[in-house]
Design an enzyme around this catalytic site. Structure first.
Site, PDB file in Angstrom:
ATOM      1  N   LYS A 146       0.867  -1.189   0.000  1.00 24.28           N
ATOM      2  CA  LYS A 146       0.000   0.000   0.000  1.00 24.28           C
ATOM      3  C   LYS A 146       0.895   1.227   0.000  1.00 24.28           C
ATOM      4  CE  LYS A 146      -4.521   0.763   0.371  1.00 24.28           C
ATOM      5  NZ  LYS A 146      -5.580  -0.166  -0.053  1.00 24.28           N
TER       6      LYS A 146
HETATM    7  P1  NAD Z   1     -13.856   7.467  -2.339  1.00 20.76           P
HETATM    8  O1  NAD Z   1     -12.866   8.536  -2.118  1.00 20.76           O
HETATM    9  O2  NAD Z   1     -14.387   7.216  -3.702  1.00 20.76           O
HETATM   10  O3  NAD Z   1     -15.141   7.671  -1.385  1.00 20.76           O
HETATM   11  C1  NAD Z   1     -15.072   7.867  -0.007  1.00 20.76           C
HETATM   12  C2  NAD Z   1     -16.418   8.359   0.463  1.00 20.76           C
HETATM   13  O4  NAD Z   1     -16.418   8.468   1.876  1.00 20.76           O
HETATM   14  C3  NAD Z   1     -16.813   9.717  -0.079  1.00 20.76           C
HETATM   15  O5  NAD Z   1     -18.208   9.747  -0.313  1.00 20.76           O
HETATM   16  C4  NAD Z   1     -16.475  10.659   1.076  1.00 20.76           C
HETATM   17  O6  NAD Z   1     -17.202  11.869   1.019  1.00 20.76           O
HETATM   18  C5  NAD Z   1     -16.897   9.767   2.222  1.00 20.76           C
HETATM   19  N1  NAD Z   1     -16.375  10.145   3.534  1.00 20.76           N
HETATM   20  C6  NAD Z   1     -15.150  10.576   3.878  1.00 20.76           C
HETATM   21  N2  NAD Z   1     -15.097  10.833   5.190  1.00 20.76           N
HETATM   22  C7  NAD Z   1     -16.321  10.554   5.696  1.00 20.76           C
HETATM   23  C8  NAD Z   1     -16.908  10.629   6.983  1.00 20.76           C
HETATM   24  N3  NAD Z   1     -16.203  11.041   8.020  1.00 20.76           N
HETATM   25  N4  NAD Z   1     -18.218  10.244   7.126  1.00 20.76           N
HETATM   26  C9  NAD Z   1     -18.931   9.839   6.063  1.00 20.76           C
HETATM   27  N5  NAD Z   1     -18.421   9.747   4.815  1.00 20.76           N
HETATM   28  C10 NAD Z   1     -17.146  10.101   4.645  1.00 20.76           C
HETATM   29  O7  NAD Z   1     -13.171   6.147  -1.724  1.00 20.76           O
HETATM   30  P2  NAD Z   1     -13.554   4.649  -2.036  1.00 20.76           P
HETATM   31  O8  NAD Z   1     -12.671   4.164  -3.128  1.00 20.76           O
HETATM   32  O9  NAD Z   1     -15.020   4.512  -2.117  1.00 20.76           O
HETATM   33  O10 NAD Z   1     -13.005   3.947  -0.703  1.00 20.76           O
HETATM   34  C11 NAD Z   1     -13.790   3.891   0.490  1.00 20.76           C
HETATM   35  C12 NAD Z   1     -13.190   2.846   1.409  1.00 20.76           C
HETATM   36  O11 NAD Z   1     -13.154   1.578   0.727  1.00 20.76           O
HETATM   37  C13 NAD Z   1     -11.749   3.102   1.854  1.00 20.76           C
HETATM   38  O12 NAD Z   1     -11.597   2.607   3.161  1.00 20.76           O
HETATM   39  C14 NAD Z   1     -10.921   2.258   0.880  1.00 20.76           C
HETATM   40  O13 NAD Z   1      -9.662   1.897   1.415  1.00 20.76           O
HETATM   41  C15 NAD Z   1     -11.836   1.065   0.756  1.00 20.76           C
HETATM   42  N6  NAD Z   1     -11.590   0.273  -0.451  1.00 20.76           N
HETATM   43  C16 NAD Z   1     -11.688   0.836  -1.685  1.00 20.76           C
HETATM   44  C17 NAD Z   1     -11.484   0.039  -2.809  1.00 20.76           C
HETATM   45  C18 NAD Z   1     -11.634   0.577  -4.198  1.00 20.76           C
HETATM   46  O14 NAD Z   1     -11.528  -0.212  -5.165  1.00 20.76           O
HETATM   47  N7  NAD Z   1     -11.918   1.850  -4.386  1.00 20.76           N
HETATM   48  C19 NAD Z   1     -11.142  -1.323  -2.653  1.00 20.76           C
HETATM   49  C20 NAD Z   1     -11.077  -1.863  -1.360  1.00 20.76           C
HETATM   50  C21 NAD Z   1     -11.299  -1.056  -0.273  1.00 20.76           C
END
Ligand code: NAD
Length: 412
Positions: free
Chosen positions: A101
């Protein structure tokens, strides 16, 4: 992210449970390599130096694999915890990758496109010797997406010469990205939620769901779950939250928020605006944290009012929070199972890039479902046999697999 993250605690528990020898324990507990770079960016008001990281945790089963995060809170400790989580996630899915990561400590919303391209390419050039299709393959995470991956592809090609689309996954379709990658993590969350609901004899029809986070993962998961008959009664983002007890129209809500560039909390034609934190304590069948780490902790876990929590985000529950949920008989579906759809499709993208094949969305979806369902079945078997929590069962399977590969290779 706190020091009390679940991952480290469960790794230590699994190592003890599996009676691993001291050297192997040390090998699995520590990262293989930690890289940190300084990234000077010329801005209008002078040079600003950003910090970039890559933690390569383990590659006993294949090249290091894991996302790149652009976030102001990213530090080495976060990157390490998340890299380790990737090692167990790829092992649980039984795909031939290790775990890594990294990212840049920055707020991408405060940088323009030229600055983001500059930083991404500088980061790639400084890391290039330690990246590669057989060495370490980055992918998107919070704050990054297909555009950043395209820049990495370009900068790596510039460094190495020739074309290497398999050095990075989550690329745009036009550059060798895979059909189905953008929706992959959210779709995986949906599949796992469906299987878990079946295992709990509750099914998905008319089940109420609250989702924290309405970004890539949360918004796709919401739409798939709604299509399957669930009522998504609340969602939140970084700036607000919205609730509708009859169920939100998640596709239209997303469209409105994107078009008007507003928080879900401001889209009041879809429901009632509520406090962000209320999303976590609503009376629902299923709660899906899909935003940040440590969202559920010792001070709010007792307010969770769901039968099941599906960890769409990485490490959304602290160890203390998890103990409280367990005491209240709330079932937790762990991150390394629930959000593994993204890395699974990344694996399929890597195969396509290496073989020159291009699969349809249907083919990618079917292959993903098969890989994830195999993982789910082995997880359920271990969970039932030994009366373990889903997380304990997941860690035992993953740690055992990585330990076996390490021993066969002779770790050093
Ligand atoms: P993203 O940036 O697309 O979306 C994150 C969302 O969370 C946004 O809507 C943001 O406004 C919201 N957010 C941030 N802080 C917040 C809070 N305090 N309360 C409520 N909402 C809040 O990110 P993503 O890619 O959707 O990733 C989200 C999670 O999933 C992360 O933990 C990431 O590590 C995990 N993840 C993502 C992927 C991927 O393929 N994108 C894969 C595995 C895990």
């Amino acid at each position: 992210m706190s020091n009390g993250n679940c991952g480290a605690n469960y790794l230590n528990w699994a190592l003890k449970h599996l009676n691993m020898d001291e050297t192997l324990c040390a090998y699995l507990q520590t990262p293989y390599r930690v890289i940190s770079v300084e990234l000077p960016l010329p801005r209008e008001d002078g040079i600003v130096v950003f910090k970039g990281y890559r933690v390569q945790h383990n590659h006993a089963r294949g090249p290091f694999k894991g996302g790149l995060r652009y976030h102001p809170d990213l530090n080495l400790e976060h990157a390490h915890a998340l890299a380790e989580l990737m090692t167990w996630k790829t092992a649980l899915m039984n795909i031939p990758f290790g775990g890594a990561k990294g990212g840049i400590t920055c707020n991408p919303a405060e940088l323009d496109e030229r600055e983001l391209e500059f930083l991404t390419k500088l980061y790639t050039r400084r890391m290039a010797r330690l990246l590669g299709p057989d060495c370490d393959i980055p992918a998107p995470d919070m704050g990054t997406g297909p555009q950043e991956m395209a820049w990495i592809y370009d900068a790596y090609g510039g460094y190495q010469g020739g074309h290497h689309p398999d050095v990075v996954t989550g690329k745009p379709l036009q550059l060798g990205g895979s059909a189905g990658r953008v929706a992959a993590t959210g779709r995986g969350v949906f599949l796992v939620t469906k299987w878990a609901a079946e295992a709990l004899d509750m099914g998905l029809k008319n089940k109420t769901i609250a989702i924290q986070g309405f970004g890539n993962v949360g918004a796709y998961a919401a739409q798939y779950l709604q299509k399957a008959g669930c009522k998504i009664i609340a969602v939140s983002d970084a700036n607000g939250a919205i609730c509708n007890k009859e169920g939100l129209d998640t596709k239209a809500l997303l469209k409105t928020c994107n078009e008007k560039n507003i928080s879900v909390g401001k889209a009041t034609s879809y429901g009632e605006s509520i406090e962000q934190d209320q999303v976590l304590s609503l009376d629902v069948d299923i709660l899906i944290p899909a935003a940040i780490g440590d969202a559920i902790h010792k001070n709010n876990a007792s307010k969770i009012n769901a039968r099941m929590v599906v960890e769409a985000a990485n490490m959304p529950i602290t160890h203390e929070g998890e103990k409280i949920l367990a005491k209240n008989d709330i079932v937790i579906i762990p991150d390394i199972m629930a959000n593994a759809g993204g890395v699974t499709v990344s694996y399929l993208e890597w195969i396509q890039n290496r073989s020159g094949l291009i699969w349809s969305e249907k083919e990618v979806e079917e292959r993903t479902e098969e890989i994830m369902h195999q993982a789910w079945k082995s997880l359920c078997e271990r969970h039932r046999q030994k009366e373990l929590s889903y997380r304990q069962a997941a860690y035992l399977i993953a740690v055992e697999r990585v330990a076996q590969s390490s021993e066969l290779r002779g770790y050093a």
